[in-house]
Design a protein around this motif. Structure first.
Motif, PDB file in Angstrom:
ATOM      1  N   SER A 296       6.735  14.388   5.634  1.00 32.15           N
ATOM      2  CA  SER A 296       7.688  13.683   6.492  1.00 32.15           C
ATOM      3  C   SER A 296       6.972  12.765   7.478  1.00 32.15           C
ATOM      4  O   SER A 296       7.610  11.958   8.138  1.00 32.15           O
ATOM      5  N   ARG A 297       5.642  12.873   7.587  1.00 36.76           N
ATOM      6  CA  ARG A 297       4.881  11.960   8.444  1.00 36.76           C
ATOM      7  C   ARG A 297       4.558  10.664   7.713  1.00 36.76           C
ATOM      8  O   ARG A 297       4.081   9.701   8.319  1.00 36.76           O
ATOM      9  N   ALA A 298       4.749  10.633   6.423  1.00 37.94           N
ATOM     10  CA  ALA A 298       4.380   9.451   5.643  1.00 37.94           C
ATOM     11  C   ALA A 298       5.427   8.356   5.821  1.00 37.94           C
ATOM     12  O   ALA A 298       6.562   8.612   6.208  1.00 37.94           O
ATOM     13  N   ARG A 299       5.007   7.149   5.513  1.00 40.53           N
ATOM     14  CA  ARG A 299       5.885   6.020   5.746  1.00 40.53           C
ATOM     15  C   ARG A 299       6.882   5.865   4.613  1.00 40.53           C
ATOM     16  O   ARG A 299       6.521   5.829   3.443  1.00 40.53           O
ATOM     17  N   ILE A 300       8.136   5.724   4.985  1.00 42.42           N
ATOM     18  CA  ILE A 300       9.189   5.520   4.001  1.00 42.42           C
ATOM     19  C   ILE A 300       9.534   4.036   3.995  1.00 42.42           C
ATOM     20  O   ILE A 300       9.730   3.431   5.036  1.00 42.42           O
ATOM     21  N   LEU A 301       9.578   3.476   2.809  1.00 42.06           N
ATOM     22  CA  LEU A 301       9.863   2.053   2.697  1.00 42.06           C
ATOM     23  C   LEU A 301      11.348   1.780   2.807  1.00 42.06           C
ATOM     24  O   LEU A 301      11.773   0.788   3.383  1.00 42.06           O
TER      25      LEU A 301
END
Lengths: 946, 424
Positions: A296-301
């Protein structure tokens, strides 16, 4: 138009049917109301099912999936990626599901293999190391656009198929109970088209009931929408499924350069209901954490929704409980309507089988005896079908090895100027329908990457303006609409990275481009002031003032402290916001803003003059108190020019707007047209600079450096001289030398005023400012060190004694001792504040409490360019009247710790027009308070000692 | 505070920091290589941008972009990024995939600094003659692509280890404990004086200096794309150094790029798994960093006297030194030497970037990158030695300007009166 069969619906099912029938020698016309794959097929997660997901509850679907999975790998190898798949048993999930699942897979013919956790972790390092079991199945991923375009090509190549996009079915022609044609409207041209045919196939997915009703057939569907999230990076190379009964957030699919997680399941009645609600995003991320902790820390496009077109044969399960197999409705049997059949339900993986079944029905009615051959006929390679815009690796390779690929306009999706121009030319000639930024997005993926068009949309809008020559206001409106749409799409995802990106877009669109609706009103002009000599350090060792952060606030604080006798040191993680500065200083309506007790000016308004003084002594301010011109010729209220050159325009001015031909940020014509629309005489020229070969990414700085060479400057002067016909001012992109003398000479020699138009980052005026401030700091014995991320402050007896920074040596810090520390780490853009998907906002150095945090989901509720503050703008750190940040109890967190700049709560700097003002005022104020306090302390100590 | 970041090791991983890029171009604007050559489109383009397409490598596809090879690895991009994108590290890893197993002989040679050093010092006069003998260099360029004009070091007949065996300086009172000295290849074969100065300064401050068995840190191989070899060197070093760190003995070195390899590259770029990886990193110090810490603790001797240098000297903090993220500790130490005024160079990079500038196709780029520094040195006056922490940078500065260049610790040793200030 005459054909054998009309297929309604341009998803993979419709495409599959057209291909199947065409192979059997049947003439087919396919009508789609939008573009191909704009419904459920294009809003799909990319998973080519092995069937494992359905094995327990829906064995029929599972069997269909595994059979079709094997067939698709054979016939469409280029649209399918053999990723393989894992089913993982997460901690807390029922281990009792495993045995029945294995048995069901075996029964359906789905191979499973038990994978040791160590092997699984080696292959997919982000998997939860506490998984209880991992099994491998033959999942894959599939690009539905590639698949559909291959189907179209294959159908059309037979000579029997024809695809009509943007054609909506208005009504069916009937002869008694027999359907024998339809009236379509070409939605692009408005033209009506009559199609006569022997049979109509309804493959309209979620719209099937509507199409059925047009024909007089009535059946029920259970529409069900699901949400999906695409990550910026390809986090996994294997499909990951949760080993449990299908639920929310339990599939993770690598697709091309991204990875997709999904889904949710929400009942809906509207086939166009593609909403994604905030709870769905949180649910998916929460669930996915169990498979891949930290994801959930990763970037969502991007987030998007799709509608599952499930069939309701009567009482039965809903949503995920419903059967995922499909049904062919021969309406001769169900409704007594001849020549009409519907195909409902199913899933992308089984589209070919669905097409085969309904085509069998159609052929039986038409008396066609040719058998289905789609299971053994390879589809054409998608690379031969069209430009293959989704294969970005190909573009990267082209860019590196192609012959003169042209300027790179969209850096994320690698779209070049020649591609855009070719598409627009095609639109002009009627070969395609590309006339707007939004069309370019769909055609070339412009603006679809992580920056969401923050940079490329401006460049592409200028190209559109140059080629299509609309009114300036139309181009600005198209750009604004595009920006709003792009950010509308990520609005539910605005935390962390995406929020930072949106705040950058605000800076670009708000200040550099100037698209915000309501620029701030003219303000009372503050004056730069001299340093207050009476407040200097009086003797003794120079106190060490440590400033954390190298933006304008940090520099102002350090220089103001240095001017008063301190030993100043700036330690910063990365360079400050200078790269975004347009070359001018905005202070806003200081008195009005200071009236609000929440605003940073409330405790610092009287120091605006001191801050301006610090800046004036470092770079020399040019008083404006009027309108500055933005990159595309709009105007914005500013107080001073600093780092850039300005000249407030009047009705008497005649402006030559200059652009550089090969530069991708050439907005000259749009800027000139915009100025003219505002009643200022202006025209544009583009200069070729054949002797300059700069780096496309670093063009502004490269050009500025180049122009600092006298012979290059003189070349430009001669180029400009031949184009001047009595103009009073030249508006030039802000790249006229890093050295202020360069533009001075150009203006003097040509006898005109020079106006520098801000450029997209990196800003040359910002760079000039940074150099000047740094030089002044170092000349005064101060130090600037970049690359230092503060991790903790050293405290002793309620006082800060220094700050500790992260070093390359894992776990060991770098201590800088100090007598006082000023936090100038920035806000949510600068990194002084950070946020997450749960709606938390925290201060990054010592976890100071953050005030004014709006409820999650309500952070960015205004349109991007409305000129109204977004609720999240006002989040920040609260201070006492001396700018010392407050802890949870409301007392200063430490006696000698201060906070300045955008870290402070209560401002909406771009909307209020005070971005530089609050940096200058709070920076100078904190420095004065620091020195006052340290002087008093030293005096008290001396008194105590004597 | 959010604790998720700590539970997700992969998220801290170099490639995944690409997520943080907002495309602001600060890195490209700061890159010293991009402005001087069209062959390098800049750190953002080959870094976080291309990273989105590179994950395909896992599927065995060739990297479509080759220009990442023109990244010099100086790390200024990572330094200036305000958002935490590990750009240089990302590019260094991409280079592994670029070369794969097809590494040119030239790169293998440049990567084997240590072997060259061993051979070189045995045949020092002969090799030094060859290095200065134009026809030999032209042949080397034609055959292997080693730039004919690049600054090769001067080999010493006596290696540092040989000297140390006979002349180990005794710890002076008050004694403070033991230090494991990591001299690295340069410190053993070419920069013998620097190593002597470092151990003398440590001994003067009460340390019993131990000389662990060691080999090349692996960095030259790493930057030439030979990751496999680099990893085996790294692992051997970690095995040997484990003995010291388990006993609480700090590792100190004067080759700033080599100590950086121990601290950071092993983890971030080579992705070594070793039980003592973190402990070695945590206990490794650049010599100036170590001495500054002593001073902060009040344990550094300050019996410095003025140096035989007139007025100001120029200090160039090399890229690899900055990448330690420890400020410029040498500046704090110079402030203790009476009469010494130090000016900090304003230039980004000298251009050599380890072995980058030795490659024929990159020599001109490296010289162009270094030009702003050379200009500053020339303006400053080439009679004074330029102080700089990294050996290849010192050779490059001398090559580009004719000015002598010394390590900070040599200045400190001289100011302590432990050895003369030899600048030649």
């Amino acid at each position: 138009m005459d054909t054998d069969v009309l297929v309604v619906g341009g998803g993979v099912t419709g495409g599959g049917i057209a291909w199947d029938l065409a192979l059997r020698g049947v003439r087919v016309v396919l009508a789609e109301m939008g573009d191909l794959a704009t419904g459920t097929s294009g809003r799909y997660h990319g998973l080519l099912h092995s069937g494992g997901r359905y094995a327990v509850r829906d064995p029929e679907s599972a069997k269909e999936c595994i059979d079709e999975n094997r067939i698709l790998r054979r016939i469409a190898p280029e649209a399918v990626e053999d990723t393989s798949g894992f089913f993982v048993l997460c901690p807390g999930d029922d281990a009792g599901y495993v045995e029945p699942w294995l048995a069901a897979c075996a029964a359906a013919g789905i191979e499973t293999r038990n994978v040791a956790l160590t092997e699984a972790l080696k292959r997919e390092r982000i998997l939860n190391p506490r998984l209880a079991a991992v099994y491998e199945v033959p999942d894959g991923s599939c690009d539905s656009w590639d698949l559909l375009h291959a189907l179209q090509k294959a159908a059309e190549d037979t000579g029997n198929g024809r695809f009509l996009t943007y054609h909506q079915v208005d009504s069916f022609h009937k002869d008694g109970k027999r359907i024998n044609g339809a009236r379509l409207t070409n939605l692009r041209s408005g033209e009506e088209v009559d199609v006569s045919c022997a049979y109509v196939v309804n493959a309209a997915g979620p719209w099937a009931a509507e199409i059925g009703a047009l024909a007089g057939a009535s059946f029920n569907m259970k529409l069900n929408r699901g949400a999906m999230l695409a990550f910026n990076l390809r986090w996994v190379n294997t499909v990951i499924n949760k080993l449990r009964a299908p639920g929310d957030g339990d599939i993770f699919v690598p697709v091309g350069t991204v990875s997709v997680i999904g889904t949710t399941s929400v009942k809906t009645d509207d086939p166009g209901d593609i909403r994604v609600e905030r709870w769905e995003i949180e649910r998916i991320l929460d669930e996915c954490e169990a498979m891949t902790p930290g994801i959930s820390r990763a970037r969502i496009l991007r987030s998007w929704g799709g509608v599952r077109p499930l069939y309701d044969p009567g009482p039965g399960g809903d949503g995920r409980g419903a059967k995922r197999t499909f049904s062919v409705l021969d309406h001769a049997e169900t409704d007594g309507i001849e020549g009409f059949a519907s195909i409902i339900g199913g899933k992308l993986t089984t589209f070919r089988l669905m097409a085969e079944r309904i085509s069998d029905t159609v052929c039986a009615h038409l008396g066609v005896t040719n058998p289905c051959t789609t299971a053994t006929t390879p589809l054409p390679s998608p690379t031969h079908v069209r430009q293959h815009p989704h294969a970005l690796r190909g573009r990267l390779s082209e860019l590196e090895h192609g012959n003169t690929p042209g300027a790179l306009i969209c850096e994320c999706e690698l779209v070049t100027a020649p591609q855009i121009i070719a598409a627009l030319d095609g639109g002009r000639r009627g070969e395609n329908s590309v006339t707007s930024l939004n069309d370019l997005r769909r055609d070339l993926r412009l603006g679809m990457g992580p920056c969401q068009g923050g940079f490329c949309a401006v460049r592409a809008a200028a190209i559109c303006h140059d080629h299509l020559r609309p009114e300036a206001a139309e181009s600005a409106a198209m750009l604004a609409e595009f920006a709003e749409r792009r950010f509308g799409g990520v609005r539910p995802l605005l935390w962390g990275h995406n929020l930072r990106q949106a705040l950058l877009a605000e800076q670009i669109y708000g200040r550099i481009i100037g698209l915000t609706d309501a620029p701030p009103a003219v303000q009372a002009m503050p004056e730069p002031a001299a340093p207050p000599a009476e407040r200097r350090v009086n003797g003794g060792p120079r106190p060490r003032v440590l400033v954390i952060g190298a933006g304008l606030a940090g520099f102002t604080a350090a220089l103001a402290a240095q001017e008063l006798g301190a030993q100043a040191e700036i330690a910063a993680f990365g360079m400050g916001r200078f790269s975004l500065m347009p070359g001018w200083i905005e202070t806003g309506d200081v008195a009005a803003l200071a009236a609000s007790p929440e605003h940073p000016y409330h405790h610092s308004a009287e120091y605006v003059a001191s801050g301006l003084g610090v800046l004036d002594r470092a770079v020399g301010l040019q008083r404006i108190g009027g309108l500055a011109v933005t990159a595309i010729g709009r105007q914005r209220v500013v107080a001073f020019a600093a780092g850039g050159a300005l000249h407030p325009l009047t009705a008497n001015d005649r402006v030559l707007v200059v652009g550089i031909e090969e530069w991708r940020d050439n907005f000259a014509r749009l800027a000139a047209d915009t100025l003219r629309a505002a009643g200022i005489s202006a025209h544009a020229v583009s200069l070729a600079m054949p002797h300059f070969g700069g780096n496309f990414d670093d063009w502004p700085l490269d050009f500025a450096r180049w122009l600092d060479h006298p012979e290059c400057r003189d070349y430009l002067i001669e180029e400009l001289r031949t184009r001047l016909y009595g103009e009073t001012a030249i508006a030039f992109p802000a790249v006229i030398g890093l050295n202020a003398e360069t533009r001075q000479v150009i203006g003097d020699v040509l006898g005109v005023a020079i106006i520098e138009l801000p450029t997209l980052p990196v800003s040359v005026p910002g760079r000039r400012l940074f150099h000047a401030l740094k030089a002044r700091l170092q000349a005064g014995g101060g130090r600037l060190t970049l690359g230092l991320r503060a991790s903790v402050l050293e405290l002793s007896g309620g006082r800060v004694t220094g700050a500790i920074f992260e070093t390359a040596a894992h776990g060991r810090g770098h201590l800088i001792p100090a007598d006082a520390v000023i936090l100038a780490t920035g806000g949510l853009y600068g990194g002084g504040l950070e946020s997450d998907y749960k709606g938390a906002v925290w201060e990054t150095v010592i976890g100071l409490p953050v005030a004014n945090v709006p409820p999650a989901g309500d952070w960015f509720s205004e349109p991007l360019l409305a000129g109204r503050p977004q609720p999240i703008h006002r989040a920040g750190v609260r201070t006492d009247s001396q700018l010392r940040p407050l802890d949870d109890s409301g007392a200063p967190a430490a006696e000698n710790l201060y906070a300045v700049g955008h870290l402070l709560a209560g401002a909406s700097p771009i909307v209020e027009g005070c971005a530089e003002g609050i940096d200058l005022a709070t920076g100078a104020a904190a420095a004065l308070h620091v020195i006052d306090a340290l002087r008093e302390r030293a005096t008290a100590r001396r008194t105590a000692a004597s | 505070m959010n604790d998720l970041a700590h539970t997700f090791a992969a998220y801290q991983d170099v490639e995944f920091t690409a997520d943080w890029c907002v495309k602001c171009n600060i890195c490209t604007a700061a890159c010293p290589v991009a402005p001087v050559t069209e062959l390098f489109p800049g750190p953002k383009t080959v870094g976080p941008q291309a990273q989105r397409f590179r994950r395909d490598e896992d599927r065995g596809l060739d990297s479509p972009d080759k220009s990442v090879d023109y990244c010099s690895g100086c790390g200024i991009c990572t330094m200036v990024c305000p958002h935490g994108v590990k750009i240089m590290e990302m590019n260094a890893r991409a280079r592994e995939q670029l070369y794969d197993e097809r590494i040119p002989l030239r790169n293998r040679l440049l990567g084997r600094n240590e072997t060259l050093g061993k051979l070189g010092h045995k045949f020092a006069p002969l090799v030094n003659f060859g290095a200065n003998f134009k026809p030999a260099r032209i042949a080397a360029e034609a055959v292997m692509g080693v730039a004919r004009d690049a600054p090769l070091p001067t080999f010493h007949f006596t290696s540092f280890r040989e000297w140390f065996a006979k002349h180990k300086p005794a710890a002076e009172a008050p004694t403070r404990g033991q230090i494991a000295y990591f001299h690295a290849c340069a410190g053993n074969y070419y920069e013998v004086l620097t190593s002597q100065a470092a151990v003398r300064v440590l001994a003067h401050n009460g340390y019993d200096v131990l000389l662990p068995e060691q080999n090349c840190c692996g960095l030259p191989m790493q930057s030439n794309g030979e990751f496999k070899a680099a990893r085996s060197y790294a692992e051997r070093n970690l095995d040997r150094l484990s003995f010291y760190v388990r006993r609480g003995i700090p590792i100190v070195g004067a080759s700033t790029s080599c100590t950086l390899a121990l601290k950071s590259d092993y983890r971030e770029i080579l992705q070594i798994q070793h039980p003592e990886l973190d402990r070695v990193a945590e206990m490794t110090y650049d010599i100036s960093e170590f001495l500054r810490l002593l001073h902060l603790r009040g344990e550094l001797k300050t019996d410095f006297s003025a140096l035989p240098i007139n007025g100001k000297v120029l200090y160039h903090a090399p890229c690899q030194q900055k990448a330690h993220h420890m400020g410029q500790p040498a500046l704090d130490l110079f402030a203790l030497i009476p009469g010494l005024t130090v000016q900090l160079s304003d230039a980004a990079c000298c251009g050599i970037a380890g072995t980058y500038g030795y490659k024929a196709e990159k020599y001109d780029i490296a010289m162009a990158v270094g030009e702003p520094l050379f200009e500053q040195v020339r303006e400053f006056g080439v009679e004074q030695p330029v102080i700089c922490d990294s050996e290849t940078c010192r050779w490059q500065i001398t090559h580009g300007t004719g000015a002598a260049s010394i390590h900070p610790v040599l200045a400190l040793a001289a100011a302590y009166g432990l050895m003369p200030l030899e600048v030649g």
